[in-house]
Design a protein around this motif. Structure first.
Motif, PDB file in Angstrom:
ATOM      1  N   ILE A  78      32.262 -23.186  28.560  1.00  0.00           N
ATOM      2  CA  ILE A  78      33.255 -22.646  27.626  1.00  0.00           C
ATOM      3  C   ILE A  78      32.917 -21.205  27.260  1.00  0.00           C
ATOM      4  CG2 ILE A  78      34.221 -22.882  25.303  1.00  0.00           C
ATOM      5  CD1 ILE A  78      34.020 -25.864  25.578  1.00  0.00           C
ATOM      6  N   LEU A  79      31.625 -20.909  27.083  1.00  0.00           N
ATOM      7  CA  LEU A  79      31.226 -19.522  26.826  1.00  0.00           C
ATOM      8  C   LEU A  79      31.614 -18.629  28.000  1.00  0.00           C
ATOM      9  CD1 LEU A  79      27.683 -19.758  25.195  1.00  0.00           C
ATOM     10  CD2 LEU A  79      29.740 -18.784  24.172  1.00  0.00           C
ATOM     11  N   GLY A  80      31.483 -19.162  29.230  1.00  0.00           N
ATOM     12  CA  GLY A  80      31.834 -18.395  30.415  1.00  0.00           C
ATOM     13  C   GLY A  80      33.298 -18.034  30.463  1.00  0.00           C
ATOM     14  N   LEU A  81      34.150 -18.862  29.876  1.00  0.00           N
ATOM     15  CA  LEU A  81      35.573 -18.533  29.805  1.00  0.00           C
ATOM     16  C   LEU A  81      35.835 -17.366  28.861  1.00  0.00           C
ATOM     17  CD1 LEU A  81      37.038 -22.153  29.733  1.00  0.00           C
ATOM     18  CD2 LEU A  81      37.233 -20.503  31.608  1.00  0.00           C
ATOM     19  N   GLY A  82      34.843 -17.036  28.041  1.00  0.00           N
ATOM     20  CA  GLY A  82      34.924 -15.826  27.231  1.00  0.00           C
ATOM     21  C   GLY A  82      34.261 -14.657  27.936  1.00  0.00           C
ATOM     22  N   CYS A  83      32.993 -14.865  28.342  1.00  0.00           N
ATOM     23  CA  CYS A  83      32.255 -13.848  29.085  1.00  0.00           C
ATOM     24  C   CYS A  83      31.115 -14.525  29.816  1.00  0.00           C
ATOM     25  CB  CYS A  83      31.724 -12.764  28.141  1.00  0.00           C
ATOM     26  SG  CYS A  83      30.794 -11.464  29.007  1.00  0.00           S
ATOM     27  N   ASN A  84      30.976 -14.251  31.115  1.00  0.00           N
ATOM     28  CA  ASN A  84      29.935 -14.891  31.916  1.00  0.00           C
ATOM     29  C   ASN A  84      28.528 -14.463  31.522  1.00  0.00           C
ATOM     30  OD1 ASN A  84      31.694 -15.129  35.129  1.00  0.00           O
ATOM     31  ND2 ASN A  84      31.785 -16.380  33.294  1.00  0.00           N
ATOM     32  N   ALA A  85      28.368 -13.242  31.021  1.00  0.00           N
ATOM     33  CA  ALA A  85      27.027 -12.733  30.720  1.00  0.00           C
ATOM     34  C   ALA A  85      26.312 -13.585  29.664  1.00  0.00           C
ATOM     35  CB  ALA A  85      27.091 -11.271  30.304  1.00  0.00           C
ATOM     36  N   PRO A  86      26.877 -13.804  28.460  1.00  0.00           N
ATOM     37  CA  PRO A  86      26.185 -14.676  27.501  1.00  0.00           C
ATOM     38  C   PRO A  86      26.132 -16.123  27.967  1.00  0.00           C
ATOM     39  CG  PRO A  86      28.349 -14.063  26.661  1.00  0.00           C
ATOM     40  CD  PRO A  86      28.100 -13.219  27.868  1.00  0.00           C
ATOM     41  N   ALA A  87      27.082 -16.531  28.816  1.00  0.00           N
ATOM     42  CA  ALA A  87      27.072 -17.901  29.327  1.00  0.00           C
ATOM     43  C   ALA A  87      25.855 -18.154  30.205  1.00  0.00           C
ATOM     44  CB  ALA A  87      28.355 -18.174  30.113  1.00  0.00           C
ATOM     45  N   VAL A  88      25.474 -17.155  31.005  1.00  0.00           N
ATOM     46  CA  VAL A  88      24.271 -17.293  31.841  1.00  0.00           C
ATOM     47  C   VAL A  88      23.043 -17.465  30.951  1.00  0.00           C
ATOM     48  CG1 VAL A  88      22.744 -16.098  33.459  1.00  0.00           C
ATOM     49  CG2 VAL A  88      25.209 -16.063  33.826  1.00  0.00           C
ATOM     50  N   THR A  89      22.975 -16.705  29.878  1.00  0.00           N
ATOM     51  CA  THR A  89      21.861 -16.855  28.933  1.00  0.00           C
ATOM     52  C   THR A  89      21.869 -18.245  28.297  1.00  0.00           C
ATOM     53  OG1 THR A  89      21.960 -14.483  28.453  1.00  0.00           O
ATOM     54  CG2 THR A  89      20.774 -15.868  26.891  1.00  0.00           C
ATOM     55  N   ALA A  90      23.071 -18.776  28.036  1.00  0.00           N
ATOM     56  CA  ALA A  90      23.196 -20.091  27.393  1.00  0.00           C
ATOM     57  C   ALA A  90      22.760 -21.228  28.300  1.00  0.00           C
ATOM     58  CB  ALA A  90      24.643 -20.317  26.945  1.00  0.00           C
ATOM     59  N   THR A  91      22.566 -20.978  29.596  1.00  0.00           N
ATOM     60  CA  THR A  91      22.080 -22.038  30.483  1.00  0.00           C
ATOM     61  C   THR A  91      20.660 -22.468  30.117  1.00  0.00           C
ATOM     62  OG1 THR A  91      21.281 -20.426  32.124  1.00  0.00           O
ATOM     63  CG2 THR A  91      23.506 -21.277  32.412  1.00  0.00           C
ATOM     64  N   ARG A  92      19.995 -21.717  29.266  1.00  0.00           N
ATOM     65  CA  ARG A  92      18.648 -22.092  28.841  1.00  0.00           C
ATOM     66  C   ARG A  92      18.628 -23.362  28.012  1.00  0.00           C
ATOM     67  NH1 ARG A  92      16.774 -15.980  26.972  1.00  0.00           N
ATOM     68  NH2 ARG A  92      16.914 -15.005  29.039  1.00  0.00           N
ATOM     69  N   VAL A  93      19.798 -23.823  27.523  1.00  0.00           N
ATOM     70  CA  VAL A  93      19.838 -25.094  26.790  1.00  0.00           C
ATOM     71  C   VAL A  93      19.612 -26.271  27.736  1.00  0.00           C
ATOM     72  CG1 VAL A  93      21.425 -24.148  25.082  1.00  0.00           C
ATOM     73  CG2 VAL A  93      22.356 -25.408  27.030  1.00  0.00           C
ATOM     74  N   LEU A  94      19.724 -26.070  29.047  1.00  0.00           N
ATOM     75  CA  LEU A  94      19.473 -27.124  30.022  1.00  0.00           C
ATOM     76  C   LEU A  94      17.977 -27.212  30.301  1.00  0.00           C
ATOM     77  CD1 LEU A  94      22.456 -26.286  32.400  1.00  0.00           C
ATOM     78  CD2 LEU A  94      22.373 -27.998  30.586  1.00  0.00           C
ATOM     79  N   GLU A  95      17.485 -28.444  30.510  1.00  0.00           N
ATOM     80  CA  GLU A  95      16.041 -28.675  30.496  1.00  0.00           C
ATOM     81  C   GLU A  95      15.315 -28.191  31.752  1.00  0.00           C
ATOM     82  OE1 GLU A  95      18.233 -30.759  29.523  1.00  0.00           O
ATOM     83  OE2 GLU A  95      17.718 -31.474  27.507  1.00  0.00           O
ATOM     84  N   THR A  96      15.863 -28.461  32.935  1.00  0.00           N
ATOM     85  CA  THR A  96      15.103 -28.228  34.157  1.00  0.00           C
ATOM     86  C   THR A  96      15.559 -26.954  34.877  1.00  0.00           C
ATOM     87  OG1 THR A  96      16.621 -29.481  35.591  1.00  0.00           O
ATOM     88  CG2 THR A  96      14.903 -30.722  34.432  1.00  0.00           C
ATOM     89  N   ARG A  97      14.668 -26.462  35.712  1.00  0.00           N
ATOM     90  CA  ARG A  97      14.973 -25.263  36.505  1.00  0.00           C
ATOM     91  C   ARG A  97      16.148 -25.520  37.446  1.00  0.00           C
ATOM     92  NH1 ARG A  97      10.341 -21.994  39.954  1.00  0.00           N
ATOM     93  NH2 ARG A  97      11.632 -20.190  40.536  1.00  0.00           N
ATOM     94  N   LYS A  98      16.201 -26.734  38.004  1.00  0.00           N
ATOM     95  CA  LYS A  98      17.315 -27.096  38.894  1.00  0.00           C
ATOM     96  C   LYS A  98      18.637 -27.016  38.163  1.00  0.00           C
ATOM     97  CE  LYS A  98      19.328 -31.078  41.296  1.00  0.00           C
ATOM     98  NZ  LYS A  98      19.126 -32.444  41.807  1.00  0.00           N
TER      99      LYS A  98
END
Length: 404
Positions: free
Chosen positions: A170-190
């Motif tokens: 949903i963040l990516g639908l606003g802007c991909n840049a902060p959305a990429v940073t928000a992927t840190r909420v996911l636990e694993t590197r994969k």
């Protein structure tokens, strides 16, 4: 002498009976809504209704009310005529770079840095980003997003993620840049790699959506359908070929509450300021770079070089090379350029999908680089393969349907 275990528990129970008072639980409206929005049977219906309302408000406010109702008139009736009148020497290079076509009747077609550049960023994209972030903040602060994450958990597990991946989507639908940073909420590197790659390829930002709604409103649904299908297919493939675990979701679901409007206003202001600071200069610079490349004949040479690939494999005109170059700077700018090229409706859909999946914009590219150069290199490799495979498949679908 220590008491036996059973006697100790009896003593605990006796103390609890004398000191603890049990109240009567009364279910309120928030509790009822909370239950309804996490149960699949009712929650999916609520989610569809929420997302439909989200999209309807987004398109109506950004497109019809602000852009068409005010910005188009202000830019085309006042700003463009004034620039054309005061800027010296319409036959000069600097006029072409900054004002654009001297015969243009609207800012969109002029394609100058101070005409199309400002109109796209301020007249089209800013209203879209503003309303998107407002609605996003309300959903976030009301407590709905965690419930949507729980609801989407089963779906996202099919592609190696869990329900909280809906937040960067949903963040990516606003802007991909902060959305990429928000992927840190996911636990694993994969999981982070899969989400980052899918964001960069298949999730169009709010700026791009705003331009799409303005210039190709009839094709937006088809473009989003192709992107959604690609998101699912390539997510499924990446989950199977990338080693690693897919842990279950662990999330705190807060009760529903009214958002604090002071917080909403503060978040909206910060996000809008970030857009004005980061996006607008890239749009203006992108127009300038593309115009310079046109003047130097570079885009024409690249169009001739890649004509067999674009025409035969992707089924789009060779002139789409120019927008693809602009897409690295700003994808909304690239979509705006595509609308000026003569194409069939299906070619336009294919071209916009190509712009979406072709390469992340430079802001997203930089953020992905911060996450690690190995991850960026792997994501770019996946992206290149995706463009060729999926772009060719879309063209093949068009041939089978007789519309390509």
């Amino acid at each position: 002498m220590a008491l036996p275990v059973q006697e100790r528990w009896d003593l605990v129970d006796a103390i609890a009976r004398k000191t603890v008072t049990a109240g009567v639980y009364r279910q309120n409206l928030g509790d009822v809504l909370g239950d309804l929005t996490v149960r699949p049977l009712t929650g999916i219906s609520v989610a569809v209704a929420v997302l439909y309302a989200f999209w309807s408000i987004f398109s109506s406010f950004a497109g019809a009310l602000v852009t068409d109702g005010f910005m188009v008139k202000a830019f085309d009736n006042y700003w463009l005529p004034w620039l054309q009148e005061v800027w010296p020497d319409p036959a000069s290079i600097h006029y072409f770079l900054f004002v654009g076509d001297p015969l243009a009747e609207n800012c969109f077609e002029a394609f100058g840095m101070l005409t199309s550049g400002l109109f796209v960023s301020i007249g089209v994209v800013l209203p879209a980003v503003l309303i998107f972030y407002l609605m996003m903040t309300v959903l976030e602060d009301s407590g709905y997003l965690p419930r949507l994450a729980v609801l989407m958990d089963t779906v996202f597990h099919r592609i190696g993620l869990h329900g909280y991946a809906i937040v960067p989507v949903i963040l990516g639908l606003g802007c991909n840049a902060p959305a990429v940073t928000a992927t840190r909420v996911l636990e694993t590197r994969k999981q982070r790699f899969i989400m980052m790659t899918l964001l960069a390829i298949f999730i169009p930002c709010g700026a791009q959506l705003g331009v799409m709604l303005e210039v190709i409103p009839d094709a937006v649904g088809w473009v989003m359908l192709f992107l959604l299908i690609g998101f699912g297919i390539f997510g499924f493939i990446l989950d199977r070929i990338i080693p690693g675990s897919n842990p279950e979701i662990l999330i705190d679901v807060p009760p529903y509450h009214w958002p604090l409007w002071e917080n909403v206003a503060k978040k909206l202001m910060n996000r809008t300021k970030s857009f004005l600071k980061d996006a607008v200069p890239f749009v203006l610079f992108g127009v300038l770079v593309v115009n310079v490349l046109y003047l130097a004949g570079i885009i024409g040479a690249l169009a001739d070089l890649f004509e067999p690939l674009f025409v035969t494999w992707f089924g789009v005109p060779k002139e789409t090379v120019g927008p693809l170059i602009a897409a690295f700077l700003r994808k909304d700018l690239a979509v705006a350029q595509l609308s000026a090229i003569a194409m069939t409706p299906y070619q336009m859909i294919t071209a916009v999908v190509l712009v979406s999946i072709y390469f992340p914009c430079v802001a997203t590219f930089v953020v992905m680089l911060r996450e690690g150069w190995k991850e960026l290199a792997a994501a770019v490799a996946v992206l290149v393969a995706t463009v060729f495979i999926y772009g060719g498949l879309i063209h093949a679908v068009g041939i089978l349907m007789g519309v390509a």
